[in-house]
Write a protein that holds these residues in place. Sequence first.
Motif, PDB file in Angstrom:
ATOM      1  N   GLY A  39       0.790  -1.124  -0.133  1.00 43.07           N
ATOM      2  CA  GLY A  39      -0.095   0.163  -0.074  1.00 43.07           C
ATOM      3  C   GLY A  39       0.743   1.360   0.102  1.00 43.07           C
ATOM      4  O   GLY A  39       1.980   1.261  -0.001  1.00 43.07           O
ATOM      5  N   TRP A  40       0.200   2.468   0.085  1.00 46.88           N
ATOM      6  CA  TRP A  40       0.708   3.614  -0.024  1.00 46.88           C
ATOM      7  C   TRP A  40       1.679   4.118   1.028  1.00 46.88           C
ATOM      8  O   TRP A  40       2.506   4.809   0.874  1.00 46.88           O
ATOM      9  CB  TRP A  40      -0.292   4.996  -0.076  1.00 46.88           C
ATOM     10  CG  TRP A  40      -0.974   5.047  -1.336  1.00 46.88           C
ATOM     11  CD1 TRP A  40      -2.291   4.547  -1.760  1.00 46.88           C
ATOM     12  CD2 TRP A  40      -0.299   5.432  -2.770  1.00 46.88           C
ATOM     13  NE1 TRP A  40      -2.256   4.848  -3.270  1.00 46.88           N
ATOM     14  CE2 TRP A  40      -1.173   5.388  -3.587  1.00 46.88           C
ATOM     15  CE3 TRP A  40       0.842   5.833  -2.961  1.00 46.88           C
ATOM     16  CZ2 TRP A  40      -1.043   5.602  -5.086  1.00 46.88           C
ATOM     17  CZ3 TRP A  40       1.159   6.284  -4.235  1.00 46.88           C
ATOM     18  CH2 TRP A  40       0.134   6.248  -5.344  1.00 46.88           C
ATOM     19  N   ASP A  41       1.755   3.530   1.999  1.00 42.36           N
ATOM     20  CA  ASP A  41       2.291   3.667   3.321  1.00 42.36           C
ATOM     21  C   ASP A  41       3.926   3.244   3.038  1.00 42.36           C
ATOM     22  O   ASP A  41       4.910   3.683   3.582  1.00 42.36           O
ATOM     23  CB  ASP A  41       2.051   2.991   4.598  1.00 42.36           C
ATOM     24  CG  ASP A  41       0.871   3.769   5.308  1.00 42.36           C
ATOM     25  OD1 ASP A  41       0.504   5.077   4.876  1.00 42.36           O
ATOM     26  OD2 ASP A  41      -0.039   3.011   5.995  1.00 42.36           O
ATOM     27  N   SER A  42       3.985   2.357   2.063  1.00 38.81           N
ATOM     28  CA  SER A  42       5.446   1.848   1.711  1.00 38.81           C
ATOM     29  C   SER A  42       5.958   2.340   0.424  1.00 38.81           C
ATOM     30  O   SER A  42       7.214   2.165   0.289  1.00 38.81           O
ATOM     31  CB  SER A  42       5.350   0.402   1.484  1.00 38.81           C
ATOM     32  OG  SER A  42       4.554   0.094   0.334  1.00 38.81           O
ATOM     33  N   VAL A  43       5.260   3.485  -0.203  1.00 35.17           N
ATOM     34  CA  VAL A  43       5.765   3.947  -1.209  1.00 35.17           C
ATOM     35  C   VAL A  43       6.404   5.477  -1.012  1.00 35.17           C
ATOM     36  O   VAL A  43       5.621   6.423  -1.020  1.00 35.17           O
ATOM     37  CB  VAL A  43       4.419   4.293  -2.420  1.00 35.17           C
ATOM     38  CG1 VAL A  43       5.080   4.870  -3.576  1.00 35.17           C
ATOM     39  CG2 VAL A  43       3.681   3.144  -2.603  1.00 35.17           C
ATOM     40  N   HIS A  44       7.674   5.345  -0.599  1.00 30.40           N
ATOM     41  CA  HIS A  44       8.430   6.322  -0.541  1.00 30.40           C
ATOM     42  C   HIS A  44       9.885   6.113  -0.817  1.00 30.40           C
ATOM     43  O   HIS A  44      10.084   5.195  -1.299  1.00 30.40           O
ATOM     44  CB  HIS A  44       8.653   6.727   1.051  1.00 30.40           C
ATOM     45  CG  HIS A  44       8.774   5.434   1.949  1.00 30.40           C
ATOM     46  ND1 HIS A  44       9.715   4.780   2.136  1.00 30.40           N
ATOM     47  CD2 HIS A  44       7.989   4.865   2.967  1.00 30.40           C
ATOM     48  CE1 HIS A  44       9.803   3.779   2.874  1.00 30.40           C
ATOM     49  NE2 HIS A  44       8.645   3.686   3.285  1.00 30.40           N
ATOM     50  N   VAL A  45      10.540   7.246  -0.943  1.00 32.95           N
ATOM     51  CA  VAL A  45      11.925   7.193  -1.684  1.00 32.95           C
ATOM     52  C   VAL A  45      12.782   5.937  -0.936  1.00 32.95           C
ATOM     53  O   VAL A  45      13.277   5.136  -1.574  1.00 32.95           O
ATOM     54  CB  VAL A  45      12.552   8.466  -1.728  1.00 32.95           C
ATOM     55  CG1 VAL A  45      13.986   8.248  -2.514  1.00 32.95           C
ATOM     56  CG2 VAL A  45      11.734   9.622  -2.561  1.00 32.95           C
ATOM     57  N   LYS A  46      13.060   6.137   0.299  1.00 33.64           N
ATOM     58  CA  LYS A  46      13.678   5.142   0.982  1.00 33.64           C
ATOM     59  C   LYS A  46      13.398   3.673   0.820  1.00 33.64           C
ATOM     60  O   LYS A  46      14.212   2.722   0.460  1.00 33.64           O
ATOM     61  CB  LYS A  46      13.677   5.309   2.600  1.00 33.64           C
ATOM     62  CG  LYS A  46      14.486   4.476   3.277  1.00 33.64           C
ATOM     63  CD  LYS A  46      14.436   4.676   4.604  1.00 33.64           C
ATOM     64  CE  LYS A  46      15.336   3.601   5.626  1.00 33.64           C
ATOM     65  NZ  LYS A  46      15.219   3.975   7.021  1.00 33.64           N
ATOM     66  N   GLY A  47      12.008   3.606   0.650  1.00 32.42           N
ATOM     67  CA  GLY A  47      11.465   1.954   0.483  1.00 32.42           C
ATOM     68  C   GLY A  47      11.763   1.678  -0.984  1.00 32.42           C
ATOM     69  O   GLY A  47      12.092   0.422  -1.348  1.00 32.42           O
ATOM     70  N   ILE A  48      11.574   2.486  -1.963  1.00 30.20           N
ATOM     71  CA  ILE A  48      11.910   2.101  -3.278  1.00 30.20           C
ATOM     72  C   ILE A  48      13.375   1.960  -3.540  1.00 30.20           C
ATOM     73  O   ILE A  48      13.561   1.090  -4.252  1.00 30.20           O
ATOM     74  CB  ILE A  48      11.338   3.317  -4.167  1.00 30.20           C
ATOM     75  CG1 ILE A  48       9.802   3.551  -4.134  1.00 30.20           C
ATOM     76  CG2 ILE A  48      11.798   3.207  -5.741  1.00 30.20           C
ATOM     77  CD1 ILE A  48       9.379   4.973  -4.819  1.00 30.20           C
ATOM     78  N   CYS A  49      14.099   2.671  -2.744  1.00 31.87           N
ATOM     79  CA  CYS A  49      15.785   2.394  -3.215  1.00 31.87           C
ATOM     80  C   CYS A  49      16.152   1.058  -2.770  1.00 31.87           C
ATOM     81  O   CYS A  49      16.928   0.516  -3.346  1.00 31.87           O
ATOM     82  CB  CYS A  49      16.398   3.933  -2.505  1.00 31.87           C
ATOM     83  SG  CYS A  49      16.248   5.221  -3.550  1.00 31.87           S
ATOM     84  N   GLN A  50      15.621   0.903  -1.470  1.00 31.72           N
ATOM     85  CA  GLN A  50      15.840  -0.334  -1.066  1.00 31.72           C
ATOM     86  C   GLN A  50      15.306  -1.327  -1.682  1.00 31.72           C
ATOM     87  O   GLN A  50      16.053  -2.490  -1.874  1.00 31.72           O
ATOM     88  CB  GLN A  50      15.335  -0.635   0.463  1.00 31.72           C
ATOM     89  CG  GLN A  50      15.965   0.387   1.532  1.00 31.72           C
ATOM     90  CD  GLN A  50      15.391   0.284   2.859  1.00 31.72           C
ATOM     91  OE1 GLN A  50      14.375  -0.036   3.133  1.00 31.72           O
ATOM     92  NE2 GLN A  50      16.108   0.650   3.875  1.00 31.72           N
ATOM     93  N   CYS A  51      14.240  -1.531  -2.006  1.00 25.96           N
ATOM     94  CA  CYS A  51      13.660  -2.721  -3.024  1.00 25.96           C
ATOM     95  C   CYS A  51      14.275  -2.792  -4.444  1.00 25.96           C
ATOM     96  O   CYS A  51      14.401  -3.821  -4.887  1.00 25.96           O
ATOM     97  CB  CYS A  51      12.186  -2.193  -3.189  1.00 25.96           C
ATOM     98  SG  CYS A  51      11.128  -3.644  -3.920  1.00 25.96           S
ATOM     99  N   ALA A  52      14.729  -1.602  -5.012  1.00 28.04           N
ATOM    100  CA  ALA A  52      15.386  -1.726  -6.130  1.00 28.04           C
ATOM    101  C   ALA A  52      16.880  -1.683  -6.140  1.00 28.04           C
ATOM    102  O   ALA A  52      17.466  -2.141  -7.009  1.00 28.04           O
ATOM    103  CB  ALA A  52      15.108  -0.167  -6.935  1.00 28.04           C
ATOM    104  N   GLY A  53      17.574  -1.568  -4.863  1.00 26.45           N
ATOM    105  CA  GLY A  53      18.840  -1.804  -4.761  1.00 26.45           C
ATOM    106  C   GLY A  53      19.631  -0.617  -5.324  1.00 26.45           C
ATOM    107  O   GLY A  53      20.723  -0.656  -5.943  1.00 26.45           O
ATOM    108  N   ILE A  54      19.160   0.601  -5.274  1.00 30.02           N
ATOM    109  CA  ILE A  54      19.810   1.771  -5.783  1.00 30.02           C
ATOM    110  C   ILE A  54      20.121   2.781  -4.539  1.00 30.02           C
ATOM    111  O   ILE A  54      19.328   2.600  -3.588  1.00 30.02           O
ATOM    112  CB  ILE A  54      18.966   2.391  -6.885  1.00 30.02           C
ATOM    113  CG1 ILE A  54      17.735   2.860  -6.392  1.00 30.02           C
ATOM    114  CG2 ILE A  54      18.754   1.355  -8.106  1.00 30.02           C
ATOM    115  CD1 ILE A  54      16.684   3.824  -7.346  1.00 30.02           C
ATOM    116  N   SER A  55      20.835   3.552  -4.860  1.00 30.99           N
ATOM    117  CA  SER A  55      20.942   4.849  -3.849  1.00 30.99           C
ATOM    118  C   SER A  55      19.823   5.964  -3.980  1.00 30.99           C
ATOM    119  O   SER A  55      19.346   5.999  -5.082  1.00 30.99           O
ATOM    120  CB  SER A  55      22.309   5.438  -4.296  1.00 30.99           C
ATOM    121  OG  SER A  55      22.428   6.201  -5.180  1.00 30.99           O
TER     122      SER A  55
END
Length: 214
Positions: A39-55
Amino acid sequence: MAIPEHVYDNTRMSEGDPRSIRTMTAVQNAAVQLLETAGWDSVHVKGICQCAGISRSTFYQHFQEPWQPITRHLQEAFAREFPSLLDGTAHLEPEELLLSGKPLSFPLFVHMESCRSIYVPVFADLRGGMIRQHLVEQITQLSRAHHEPLRRISPHRVDADLVARYLAGGLVAAAGWWILQEPRDTPAAMAYWFSRIAAPGLLQTMGLDSLLAE
């Protein structure tokens, strides 16, 4: 008509760079996965970066906000599903008000059905507002382009932007309501009913009432 440009700024992205394309895909997939599963609570820059493996710096090379990868993903999905709608090879038939034998609204309903796991949280939560607004902008561009044959034969001067925005706003609102229903009508049925509602007002405004009887 070319594929509508993304309405957020992505001028820093190098479209021809394979690494950039892979990164973009990873970011988009990560954002979509988080939205669908948590859900939306997880859609933030930190979470996306961790999931995608990027900085974070890599994220900001391509996007400014965490909802933008989701918008990009949906736009690319629509382009893959209906390339002729975007490249100018599909043309509206004024006498029948059909595009390749279907109402102009039909592709949106099909697209939203195919991406329902994304569109449900987009329309069910206020945080999907920017994605909804960008969808309206995209549909406005399509409406303005594909209703050009009607404007050419119309005896009235009607503001193309006004008509396109009115139709796009109504269509996206109707499609958003529909995608949340369970059970719900088929995309073909919804396109039929939306056309039955929208077409009379459009044609009367353009002075093309005679097409209603055909």
